[in-house]
Motif scaffolding. Structure first.
Motif: not given
Length: 332
Positions: A127, A189, A211, A214-215, A217-219, A221, A237
Motif C-alpha cells: 500500500q 488499518a 505520494e 497520502p499513502r 494516511r490511507k494505509a 488511518p 501534503n
C-alpha cells in the motif's frame, strides 16, 4: 530533566519541567513521577483538578515507536540494545544513531517471521511503497524486487527503500507483539499507535516523497505520526495546522503559519516557508562574478539564464543571439 533509577529492581522515572505563563508572568513547575504501579503529577495551576493517573500496565499496552534519521539495518547483531526492554528498543534509534531497529532481526533472517507479521508487513509495503517496491516471501526469507529486477535481501535495497522498509517492519513487529489478536487480521488499518519519524523522506525519490504522506494516511488511518522533514514535496501534503515550523520570527516567538500551503509549488515552499531561494548558489555566484568582470562573459551568463526544461543550451544560445541582434537594431 529526566531521571531513571533502578531501586531493588523497580524502575522509577521522573520528568521535571518549568513553564512560563504569559499572563501574569510567572513560572509554573511541573513534575511527573512514574513507577511500576502509578503515574503521579504535581505542580501546575493551583486550581487545576488532579489529572487521572493511568496504571503503568496500561501505559505499557500502548504502541509508541520512534525512528531516528539513521534507522540502521545491518547484518551485524546489535549487542548494544539487547538489554533494553522491548518498548525501549522500538525507540532507541531516536537517541542512539548506531543502534538497529528491533524488527531488523526478522528482515535479516536472524529470527523466524510469524505468519501475521509477514502478512501485515506485506500488505503495508504494497500500500505504501508499491508498485515501486515489491515484497516476496522465499525459502531463505523475506526478499524484495525493485523496478522488476532480481530478488534482493533487505540489506541490498537502495537506501530510501531500506530505511522505509526497516521502520515499517519494526512497527508491524511491535504491533504483533502488543496486539496479537488484532494483528491476526493482517490489516495495517487496524494498527493504532503513535509513531515518531525523523526525516521521513530520507533518501526517497521525489516521486515517492510526493505520494508518501497520502499513502500512509490511507494505509494507517489510526496512527498518529509526528515527523520531521526538509522536503517541500512532503510538506505540501500537510494542513497548516499540522505544521510546526522550527524557526523563530523577528520577536523570537515560534512562527505560526497564516495560510495553507497545500497549493504551493516546491519552489514556493522553499522560498516562503524555508527562507531559501530555489535557484542554486552556483548560478548566483556566476551572476556576481559577471557583474564584477571576473567570471563568464555576459553572453554566456545570458545563455545559462535561458536554459530551462523546455530549452537546451543550443537553443538558449540561439535565443541570446537573436536578442542581441534585436538590441542592435533598436540602437540604430
Amino acid at each position: 530533566m529526566r531521571r531513571l533509577v533502578d531501586l531493588f529492581n523497580q524502575m522509577r522515572a521522573g520528568v521535571e519541567a518549568v513553564l512560563r505563563a504569559p499572563e501574569p508572568d510567572r513560572l509554573i513547575p511541573l513534575r511527573l513521577d512514574i513507577d511500576e504501579g502509578r503515574i503521579v503529577t504535581t505542580g501546575g495551576p493551583p486550581l487545576a483538578p488532579p489529572a487521572p493517573a493511568p496504571s503503568w500496565n496500561r501505559v505499557r499496552q500502548l504502541v509508541i515507536a520512534g525512528y531516528g534519521a539513521t534507522r540502521n539495518l545491518s547484518p551485524r547483531i546489535d549487542s548494544g540494545s539487547e538489554n533494553l526492554s522491548p518498548d525501549a528498543r522500538h525507540l532507541i534509534t531516536l537517541f542512539d544513531p548506531l543502534s538497529q531497529l528491533a524488527g531488523s532481526d526478522v528482515l535479516m533472517g536472524r529470527q523466524p517471521a510469524s505468519k501475521p507479521f509477514v502478512e501485515i508487513f506485506q500488505n503495508l509495503v504494497r500500500q505504501v511503497l508499491g508498485p515501486e517496491l515489491q515484497f516476496a516471501m522465499t525459502v531463505p526469507g523475506i526478499r524484495f524486487t525493485v523496478a522488476d529486477t532480481d530478488l534482493v535481501e533487505a540489506i541490498d535495497l537502495p537506501d530510501g527503500f531500506r530505511s522505509a522498509a526497516a521502520w515499517m517492519a519494526d512497527l508491524c513487529a511491535f504491533w504483533c507483539e502488543k496486539k496479537p489478536d488484532l494483528a491476526a487480521n493482517a490489516n495495517p488499518a487496524d494498527i493504532h499507535a503513535i509513531v515518531l519519524i525523523d526525516e521521513i523522506d530520507l533518501h526517497l525519490h521525489p516521486s515517492l516523497q510526493r505520494e508518501l504522506v497520502p499513502r500512509l494516511r490511507k494505509a494507517l488511518p489510526k496512527v498518529q505520526f509526528i515527523v520531521t522533514t526538509h522536503s517541500p514535496l512532503v510538506l505540501a501534503n500537510f494542513d497548516a495546522n499540522e505544521i510546526i515550523a522550527l524557526d523563530r520570527d523577528r520577536d523570537g516567538n515560534v512562527r505560526e503559519l497564516d495560510r495553507q500551503i497545500l497549493g504551493f509549488t516546491s519552489d514556493q515552499i522553499y522560498e516562503w516557508l524555508m527562507g531559501t531561494r530555489p535557484m542554486g548558489a552556483a548560478m548566483a555566484e556566476e551572476l556576481r562574478k559577471s557583474d564584477n568582470g571576473a567570471g563568464r562573459d555576459d553572453a554566456e551568463v545570458a545563455r545559462l539564464m535561458r536554459v530551462s526544461p523546455t530549452t537546451n543550451e543550443e537553443d538558449a544560445g540561439k535565443q541570446v543571439a537573436e536578442f542581441k541582434e534585436i538590441l542592435k537594431t533598436l540602437k540604430r
